[in-house]
Design a protein around this motif. Structure first.
Motif, mmCIF file in Angstrom:
data_model
loop_
_atom_site.group_PDB
_atom_site.id
_atom_site.type_symbol
_atom_site.label_atom_id
_atom_site.label_comp_id
_atom_site.label_asym_id
_atom_site.label_seq_id
_atom_site.Cartn_x
_atom_site.Cartn_y
_atom_site.Cartn_z
ATOM 1 N N THR A 136 0.799 -1.079 -0.105
ATOM 2 C CA THR A 136 0.031 0.024 0.105
ATOM 3 C C THR A 136 0.794 1.211 0.100
ATOM 4 O O THR A 136 0.162 2.380 0.081
ATOM 5 C CB THR A 136 -1.078 0.058 1.193
ATOM 6 N N PRO A 140 3.330 4.137 -1.399
ATOM 7 C CA PRO A 140 3.303 4.823 -2.713
ATOM 8 C C PRO A 140 4.431 4.580 -3.814
ATOM 9 O O PRO A 140 5.277 5.274 -4.201
ATOM 10 C CB PRO A 140 3.252 6.425 -2.582
ATOM 11 N N ARG A 152 4.303 -1.279 -8.219
ATOM 12 C CA ARG A 152 4.947 -2.890 -7.799
ATOM 13 C C ARG A 152 5.898 -3.379 -8.303
ATOM 14 O O ARG A 152 6.586 -4.358 -7.742
ATOM 15 C CB ARG A 152 3.678 -3.623 -8.064
ATOM 16 N N TYR A 182 -2.100 -12.531 -2.631
ATOM 17 C CA TYR A 182 -2.779 -13.165 -1.495
ATOM 18 C C TYR A 182 -2.812 -14.787 -1.867
ATOM 19 O O TYR A 182 -4.020 -15.206 -2.320
ATOM 20 C CB TYR A 182 -4.079 -12.489 -1.449
ATOM 21 N N ALA A 211 -8.371 0.008 -1.219
ATOM 22 C CA ALA A 211 -6.898 0.116 -1.036
ATOM 23 C C ALA A 211 -5.994 -0.329 -2.045
ATOM 24 O O ALA A 211 -4.788 -0.505 -2.043
ATOM 25 C CB ALA A 211 -6.419 -0.500 0.451
ATOM 26 N N THR A 212 -6.473 -0.723 -3.119
ATOM 27 C CA THR A 212 -5.673 -1.364 -4.263
ATOM 28 C C THR A 212 -5.110 -2.607 -4.038
ATOM 29 O O THR A 212 -4.373 -3.244 -4.960
ATOM 30 C CB THR A 212 -4.881 -0.415 -5.132
ATOM 31 N N LEU A 213 -5.468 -3.321 -2.922
ATOM 32 C CA LEU A 213 -4.861 -4.720 -2.752
ATOM 33 C C LEU A 213 -5.344 -5.745 -3.643
ATOM 34 O O LEU A 213 -4.721 -6.713 -3.861
ATOM 35 C CB LEU A 213 -4.778 -4.941 -1.309
ATOM 36 N N ASP A 245 -1.019 3.193 -8.875
ATOM 37 C CA ASP A 245 0.016 4.096 -8.348
ATOM 38 C C ASP A 245 -0.342 5.562 -7.856
ATOM 39 O O ASP A 245 0.024 5.692 -6.590
ATOM 40 C CB ASP A 245 1.252 3.953 -9.456
ATOM 41 N N ARG A 267 -2.416 5.002 -4.770
ATOM 42 C CA ARG A 267 -1.570 4.873 -3.359
ATOM 43 C C ARG A 267 -0.777 5.997 -2.771
ATOM 44 O O ARG A 267 -0.522 6.182 -1.670
ATOM 45 C CB ARG A 267 -0.653 3.690 -3.687
ATOM 46 N N ALA A 268 -0.436 6.997 -3.535
ATOM 47 C CA ALA A 268 0.208 8.158 -3.040
ATOM 48 C C ALA A 268 -0.848 8.897 -2.395
ATOM 49 O O ALA A 268 -0.085 9.679 -1.607
ATOM 50 C CB ALA A 268 0.808 8.971 -4.378
ATOM 51 N N LEU A 286 -3.175 7.462 -0.258
ATOM 52 C CA LEU A 286 -3.784 6.474 0.720
ATOM 53 C C LEU A 286 -3.033 5.903 1.921
ATOM 54 O O LEU A 286 -1.768 6.189 1.682
ATOM 55 C CB LEU A 286 -4.022 5.220 -0.353
ATOM 56 N N PHE A 318 9.792 7.106 -0.144
ATOM 57 C CA PHE A 318 8.868 6.695 -1.466
ATOM 58 C C PHE A 318 7.968 8.363 -1.654
ATOM 59 O O PHE A 318 7.141 8.139 -2.562
ATOM 60 C CB PHE A 318 7.922 5.527 -1.220
ATOM 61 N N LEU A 319 8.036 8.926 -0.602
ATOM 62 C CA LEU A 319 7.017 10.160 -0.995
ATOM 63 C C LEU A 319 7.434 11.030 -1.964
ATOM 64 O O LEU A 319 8.629 11.410 -1.877
ATOM 65 C CB LEU A 319 6.789 10.615 0.283
#
Lengths: 733, 245
Positions: A280, A282, A285, A456, B52-54, B74, B77-78, B80, B105-106
């Motif tokens: 999760t 930013p 992947r 998962y 949450a895009t998971l 992507d 997520r920035a 989230l 990562f920000l």
């Protein structure tokens, strides 16, 4: 690059904080070899301290020279006095035996007489058998059972010895002795070595005595003096000796170094519950995967460097500690040369990247580190087997072998180490192959974290339900499923093919194609309920077929031109002979129509259904278009089981795959394949009369045609029929 | 504005076969705090993971303003922050290192990163444990560090899946206070919970899920307050799920 670097820093730091990783990847390689050496030295010293008593040998009526030779462990020939610095002479003391000479007591005399009798009987029986069999030297054969047992009992119980040497009566002026061993004695090998050497010494002595008796100079026995000397510099000689070992060692060290990070970085994170946290953040992947891959590759390379240093240090230590054991030492490793080692590193880098990516991906499919170990162990075995080819003494790289993953680079590297000139072409080709493979593997693996079934696994690991698809039905199988089908088909093809020979040549050729390639594809499509169009099995427009017909000569020219790039099969190649025999038999049976049906039509349809149908469609979902074209063509070429035809088959595979993707159907490719095979058969028939095809001219002309037609096709607008884009319809757990 | 447009998500359960975890959910959620309530297995966690895009919806779409979870994961997520009972922290790092890695990562400059770290450290009172390894922290300290990690990006969408589960009274109270403090204009906080008091204290809107479907969506006060709220939610859940535990 910045997010990848950030992931690399995070994972690298975390990995270095883990004591197990540090131990396995840093401490163990550094300590392993010295510890093993210390252990070996300890064991050696212990065995020296508790040596078993020297073996006893009974010698009856034996010449004093031979008795003394056995007693002192004499091994050098009489005319060349033993040099005290010689290694063999210094070993003599270690192999000394106790010689038992029976005294003249009544009991001993009786035993001696018995031994004489038994010895004579055994020798006579064996001589008779040798005459009957026509064999030259029956010494290693078993003697007759009752005498053997009696003599063994005598040797064991009367003298507690390991061997007996008995003088037999002379025959035709020839001295005769019988040597009988108790070959169940623990000291058997040591006894044999000592007696054999002593007997040789005695024999030489006898010859010299007789020569002297006849006034013949000793040089008559040794008419030539031979001196051997190695001229190559030490570096080259060491490199030559280690050429087979170094590439394998590097590959295995790299894989073992990458093993633990591969386990820890995805499966380990999943187990610790941090993977969901990371997913999760930013960051893309694929950047996460690439960062982790970078850590794995670095760990593999670090393990290689540490292992090599530790090995070199240990070899040096061994050279000092175990004098005379031939330890090359650090000098030996350094003699290989920094340049050569650097070259090996560079050539193996793509391979390390490939293995790291596969390890990371495979381990990532596991729900826990323990499960991941189960997935990685087979990979280890496969890599070991593929790399072990370099150990075969005469294995040398060929253009076909260069393209085989792992084996190609390892063989090219071996050749680079042993040859005085670096085989740049093989090295470049195998490295290019490795880079292509690494690109395909990395391209596949970086997409994994985008799949929820990968992130998962629990969602798809719930019992048999994992085999059923929920939600929208995909139009083609997944990449692994397609590869699995191909592997099953190929295995059946190889196993069943030869057994169909008894039903005639037509069944031998067409049977496996239909039963092992076409039928499984149809069954798989039916069981998976895949639409025909999704597997490229649907119909196509007449225009595409017409265009395909025009391309037949181009395909043949392409494969003929490329076949000149790799070595031709030797004239006595069994595979070629078998093929020619089958072709002749088929033609005798049904003439040209049957030959074309069996050699062109059947392979054209069946091979295309598998390689350009299910395999290409499935791989395209998993690997994308480029990867699918390359891998399916590789599989297609591998299916033909002929290293001499690999390059043309591979290129033809690419050609047919592009044709299939362009039209969305295998039928144009089927047409080209049939035409290609048919023309090849027809031309080879003509070739017999005209002493070979004018390949060069044909190639030049038709390659020009290929280019022209290719440009013409590319310039045309693409068909409006939408192709089945990879991963277009999400596959659900 | 978060839009759930006819979202469906199924998965396989060995006992029940195909389970529709989220079944044609169609709601629009404005900034503020939304409490998500439902029985175990009602689809709360699946819904929050979809947001949450998971996970990816089988059909339908989820959009935060103009960002689609499937098309722009992507970018989404920035904006989230996600925290659930299953999201753990790296045990071999200290909270300070963890925050620095997340900040890496920000998409902001170094000075802003330092400011944000200092702000969340102060907000969640992490000063004492900043340089201790995470593996040695208590559950309450862990949850504080986790919330600090979640809020470091100053997210517009904060997804909290049962954040008070396993916390003692004091720690749970501190967390509720922290969530209340995390409210700001334009921020949507989604919080799944089983505690009705938290719903009353925090939520502007309440979404009750039963078997993947929305059975109530509106201000919690509509159902009453105190015990009336609990009874109202129970009434909504009971007829739809007679066998629910």
């Amino acid at each position: 690059m910045k997010p990848i670097w950030a992931v690399f820093c995070k994972d690298g730091t975390e990995l270095l904080r883990d004591r197990r990783t540090l131990f396995v990847n840093v401490v163990l390689p550094v300590l392993l070899y010295p510890m093993m050496l210390l252990f070996l030295i300890q064991v050696y010293q212990l065995t020296q301290a508790h040596r078993p008593p020297p073996p006893r040998v009974v010698m009856i009526d034996i010449d004093a020279v031979l008795v003394e030779a056995v007693r002192s462990g004499q091994t050098t020939t009489p005319e060349k006095p033993a040099d005290t610095s010689d290694k063999t002479a210094s070993k003599a003391g270690d192999t000394q035996v106790v010689v038992v000479t029976p005294t003249a007591s009544p009991a001993a005399s009786e035993a001696v007489a018995q031994a004489h009798g038994l010895g004579e009987a055994i020798a006579a029986a064996m001589a008779a058998r040798a005459t009957a069999d026509g064999a030259e030297s029956p010494t290693s054969e078993r003697s007759p059972a009752p005498e053997r047992a009696a003599l063994l009992q005598l040797v064991r119980q009367e003298w507690s010895a390991a061997a007996i040497v008995v003088r037999l009566p002379e025959k035709d002026g020839q001295a005769r002795i019988l040597i009988a061993f108790d070959d169940a004695d623990p000291q058997f090998e040591r006894t044999v070595a000592v007696i054999d050497a002593a007997v040789e010494y005695w024999r030489q002595d006898l010859i010299e005595q007789r020569l002297q008796a006849h006034q013949v100079p000793l040089t008559a026995l040794h008419p030539a003096e031979i001196t051997r000397v190695g001229l190559a510099p030490k570096a080259q000689a060491t490199r030559m000796r280690l050429a087979g070992i170094i590439p394998i060692l590097l590959v295995i060290m790299a894989l073992s170094g990458a093993f633990y990070p591969a386990l820890d970085l995805i499966a380990g994170e999943r187990e610790r519950g941090t993977l969901e946290t990371l997913l999760t953040w930013p960051v893309r992947r694929r950047d996460i995967f690439l960062g982790k891959l970078l850590v794995t590759v670095c760990a593999g390379l670090l393990a290689v460097i540490l292992n090599l240093l530790s090995l070199g240090f240990t070899m040096g230590l061994a050279g000092n500690q175990l004098a005379g054991s031939g330890g090359g030492g650090m000098d030996g490793l350094l003699a290989v040369g920094a340049g050569t080692l650097a070259l090996s590193f560079l050539a193996l880098l793509p391979l390390v990247v490939t293995l790291s990516a596969i390890s990371l991906a495979l381990a990532g499919f596991a729900a826990s580190s323990k499960e991941a170990q189960n997935y990685l162990s087979p990979l280890f075995l496969v890599v070991m087997l593929a790399a072990a080819v370099a150990l075969v003494p005469d294995a040398r790289p060929t253009f076909a072998l260069d393209l085989i993953p792992i084996t190609g680079p390892v063989l090219a590297l071996k050749e680079a180490l042993r040859a005085s000139e670096i085989p740049w072409l093989h090295l470049l080709l195998s490295t290019a192959g490795s880079i292509a493979l690494a690109a395909v593997v990395v391209a596949w693996s970086v997409r994994l974290l985008d799949q929820e079934s990968f992130c998962y696994p629990g969602l798809v690991r719930a019992g048999w339900g994992r085999w059923r698809r929920w939600g929208a039905q995909p139009s083609a199988p997944g990449g692994l499923e397609a590869l699995g089908l191909f592997a099953a088909c190929a295995a059946a093809f190889m196993l069943i093919g030869p057994s169909l020979a008894r039903f005639g040549v037509v069944a031998q050729i067409a049977g496996p194609l239909i039963l092992c390639l076409a039928l499984p594809v149809l069954l798989h499509a039916w069981a998976g309920r895949y639409p025909a169009a999704g597997l490229h099995l649907g119909g196509t427009r007449g225009e595409s077929l017409l265009r395909a017909t025009l391309m037949i000569p181009c395909a043949l020219a392409l494969s003929l031109a490329l076949s000149t790039l790799q070595p031709a099969p030797p004239p006595d190649d069994a595979q070629t002979h078998e093929l020619m025999r089958i072709l002749t038999s088929v033609q005798d049976l049904g003439g040209l129509p049957l030959l074309l049906l069996v050699i062109a039509v059947a392979p054209g349809i069946c091979e295309e259904m598998l390689c350009r149908g299910t395999l290409l469609a499935g791989l395209r979902r998993g690997l994308g278009t480029t990867g699918a074209v390359l891998v399916s063509s590789f599989c297609f070429a591998a299916l033909h089981l002929s290293p001499y035809r690999f390059v043309p088959q591979f290129s033809l595979g690419i050609f047919l795959a592009l044709l299939t993707l362009r039209s969305g159907s295998i039928w144009p490719a089927v047409l080209v394949h049939i035409g290609h095979n048919g023309l090849a058969v027809l031309l080879s028939g003509e070739g017999d009369d005209s002493e070979g095809l004018p390949i060069q001219t044909l190639t030049a002309v038709t390659l020009a045609v290929v280019a022209a037609i290719g440009l013409f096709i590319l310039a045309r607008p693409r068909p409006s029929v939408a192709l089945h884009a990879p991963g277009h319809i999400p596959r659900l757990p | 504005m978060l839009i759930l447009d006819h979202v469906c998500k199924s998965f396989y359960d060995p006992g029940r076969g195909e389970v529709k975890a989220v079944d044609d959910l169609h709601v629009q959620i404005a900034p503020g705090v939304l409490a998500l309530v439902g029985a175990n297995g009602a689809g709360k966690s699946t819904l929050l993971r979809l947001i949450a895009t998971l996970l990816t919806p089988d059909s339908g779409s989820i959009r935060l303003d103009d960002l689609d979870t499937r098309r722009d994961p992507d970018a989404l997520r920035a904006r989230l922050g996600y925290l659930s009972t299953t999201t753990r922290l790296y045990p071999r790092f200290t909270p300070h290192e963890l925050l620095r890695h997340v900040a890496g990562f920000l998409p902001v400059d170094a000075a802003t990163k330092r400011e944000r770290i200092a702000a969340v450290v102060a907000q969640f009172n992490l000063g004492d444990i900043l340089d201790q390894r995470i593996q040695g922290l208590s559950t309450g300290q862990l949850q504080r560090a986790n919330l600090a990690r979640t809020l470091l990006a100053d997210p517009d969408l904060l997804v909290l899946d049962e954040p008070t589960t396993g916390l003692d009274l004091v720690a749970a109270d501190q967390l509720v206070a922290a969530v209340r403090a995390a409210r700001r204009p334009g921020r949507l906080i989604l919080m799944a919970t089983h505690v009705m008091r938290e719903v009353e204290l925090l939520a502007d809107q309440l979404l009750v899920l039963a078997r993947g479907r929305a059975v109530f969506y509106g201000p919690p006060a509509t159902l009453g307050s105190g015990e009336h709220l609990t009874a109202g939610v129970l009434r909504l859940l009971t007829p739809a799920e007679p066998s629910a535990p």
